[in-house]
Design an enzyme around this catalytic site. Structure first.
Site, short mmCIF file in Angstrom:
data_model
loop_
_atom_site.label_atom_id
_atom_site.label_comp_id
_atom_site.label_asym_id
_atom_site.label_seq_id
_atom_site.Cartn_x
_atom_site.Cartn_y
_atom_site.Cartn_z
N HIS A 174 2.01 5.72 14.07
CA HIS A 174 2.94 5.32 13.01
C HIS A 174 2.94 6.34 11.88
CE1 HIS A 174 -0.35 3.79 10.33
NE2 HIS A 174 -0.93 3.44 11.47
N ASP A 206 4.30 5.47 8.85
CA ASP A 206 4.23 4.75 7.57
C ASP A 206 2.79 4.62 7.11
OD1 ASP A 206 3.89 2.95 9.77
OD2 ASP A 206 4.19 1.24 8.44
N ASP A 244 -5.23 7.47 8.36
CA ASP A 244 -4.44 6.38 8.94
C ASP A 244 -2.96 6.61 8.70
OD1 ASP A 244 -3.75 4.00 10.12
OD2 ASP A 244 -4.45 2.73 8.48
N GLU A 248 4.33 -0.09 11.14
CA GLU A 248 3.06 -0.62 11.65
C GLU A 248 2.28 -1.29 10.53
OE1 GLU A 248 -1.13 -0.91 12.95
OE2 GLU A 248 -0.35 0.15 11.21
N GLU A 249 2.35 -0.71 9.34
CA GLU A 249 1.60 -1.25 8.21
C GLU A 249 2.32 -2.43 7.56
OE1 GLU A 249 -1.28 -0.44 7.84
OE2 GLU A 249 -1.65 1.69 8.16
N GLU A 290 -4.98 5.43 16.09
CA GLU A 290 -5.65 4.72 15.00
C GLU A 290 -7.04 5.30 14.75
OE1 GLU A 290 -4.51 2.59 12.96
OE2 GLU A 290 -2.66 1.93 13.92
#
Length: 383
Positions: free
Chosen positions: A73, A75, A107, A141-142, A170
């Site tokens: 991701h 974001d 992340d 995703e977040e 991740e």
């Protein structure tokens, strides 16, 4: 601070991505930068804008043979109070201790950069590799995660795309790069329970029914219940009450209703239907007037030792010299959506000690090692 000319291709790309303030669900052209690089080495690109979310699917290679997908991701979570950061959150600098600092360093923009550079190198070194190298990238995703990986997976299923193996970037490592890989995750099942009583005056309890008093024994039983034993890969299922609300704010009024929010993190030893049935039985046992709204965030998944886990572990050992530890601990990830395709899924990324924190940072040199681990995994599986 390290000068840009001294940075490796992985670190240059990581810094470029970090400097783009892609607070969920905003992508801030991170995916465009990734697609430009992948397209330049022959990847077929398919942007997928779904509602307010940017996603893309990219592939290189033949339909014949296995498919190895990198997922992640672009974001990031909000920075929190900027004044508490030692450096600007989106400055992307390497400090005197060799730490790459910035929101998303761990992340997971560092992993994204490593995936891209490893894949560039692999398809140039092995232009006729077997199977496919794929990318599934989202900017959701977040956040709610409704229009990101979950939605892309549904589209891929509808056209019978196959994913044999998936590496999610991740930040899985705990102390040293590669010391832990996630080979599964627990399921997450949430609920909002409403227990109804009868509002009244505290001086006349016989004319009221206090839902707090009525619900307390049932909630205590739920909290004490032993849901399963877990297994070799998962700890026992856990139940946690996260919110309790009742009352009018006045001290002389018996409330008429109580709401409780709770969550199961459940192993492969329990099912959604089984947990729901046992909760219902306990509530009925206490003769409550109740209703419940369930919300399933994801089912548990597990990748047992096999081709993917073996290749990842061997690559970590070859690059870092250390043995990795498979783990299913932690929260949910987008791997839960990809696993529904029958895919072997592992999560491998940088050290997670500062994720979502002020002054998020990772050891800059770890990203070049991570690139090499991803590259060696590609070689082992698709060369």
């Amino acid at each position: 601070m390290t000068a840009p000319a001294e940075l490796s291709p992985t670190l240059q790309l990581a810094c470029d991505l970090i400097r783009r303030p892609s607070v969920t669900p905003v992508d801030a052209d991170c995916q465009a930068q990734m697609m430009n690089r992948l397209g330049a080495v022959g990847f077929e690109l398919e942007p997928m804008r779904i509602e307010d979310v940017d996603n893309f699917w990219a592939t290189h290679g033949s339909q014949d043979g296995p498919v190895l997908c990198f997922a992640g991701h672009t974001d990031v979570v909000p920075t929190g109070p900027v004044q508490q950061w030692q450096h600007e959150p989106f400055e992307a600098l390497i400090d005197a201790d060799g730490m790459l600092c910035g929101r998303g360093a761990a992340d997971m923009k560092g992993s994204l950069a490593s995936m891209v550079i490893a894949s560039e190198r692999f398809v140039q070194d092995y232009p006729n590799h077997r199977g496919k190298v794929a990318f599934l990238i989202t900017s959701d995703e977040e956040g709610p995660a409704h229009h990101g990986t979950k939605a892309v997976v549904e589209r891929l299923k509808a056209r019978n795309e196959r994913l044999d193996w998936c590496i999610v970037g991740e930040p899985s490592s705990t102390t040293l790069l590669g010391d832990v890989v996630k080979n599964g995750r627990r399921g997450s099942l949430g609920a909002k329970l409403t227990v109804r009583g009868k509002q009244g005056h505290v001086a006349y309890p016989h004319l009221a029914r206090n839902p707090i008093h009525l619900a307390a024994p049932a909630l205590a039983e739920l909290a004490a219940e032993h849901w399963d034993e877990g297994n070799a890969f998962f700890p026992p299922t856990s139940f946690q009450i996260s919110n309790l609300n009742s009352g009018t704010g006045a001290t002389n009024v018996v409330p008429g209703e109580l709401t409780a929010l709770f969550n199961f993190r459940f192993s492969t030893e329990s099912t959604v239907e089984g947990l729901q049935a046992r909760v219902s039985a306990i509530l009925d046992k206490h003769e409550l007037d109740w209703s419940i709204d369930w919300a399933l965030s994801g089912l548990p998944f597990l990748t047992e030792p096999g081709e993917l886990l073996d290749a990842v572990a061997s690559s970590i050992k070859g690059v870092t010299g250390r043995d990795t530890q498979p783990s299913t601990s932690g929260g949910t990830s987008d791997g839960r959506f990809i696993a529904t395709m029958g895919t072997q899924v592992v999560e491998l990324g940088p050290v997670n000690a500062t994720i979502h924190q002020v002054d998020e940072r990772i050891l800059a040199s770890d990203l070049d090692l991570l690139t090499e681990i991803y590259y060696q995994t590609l070689v082992r599986l698709l060369a």
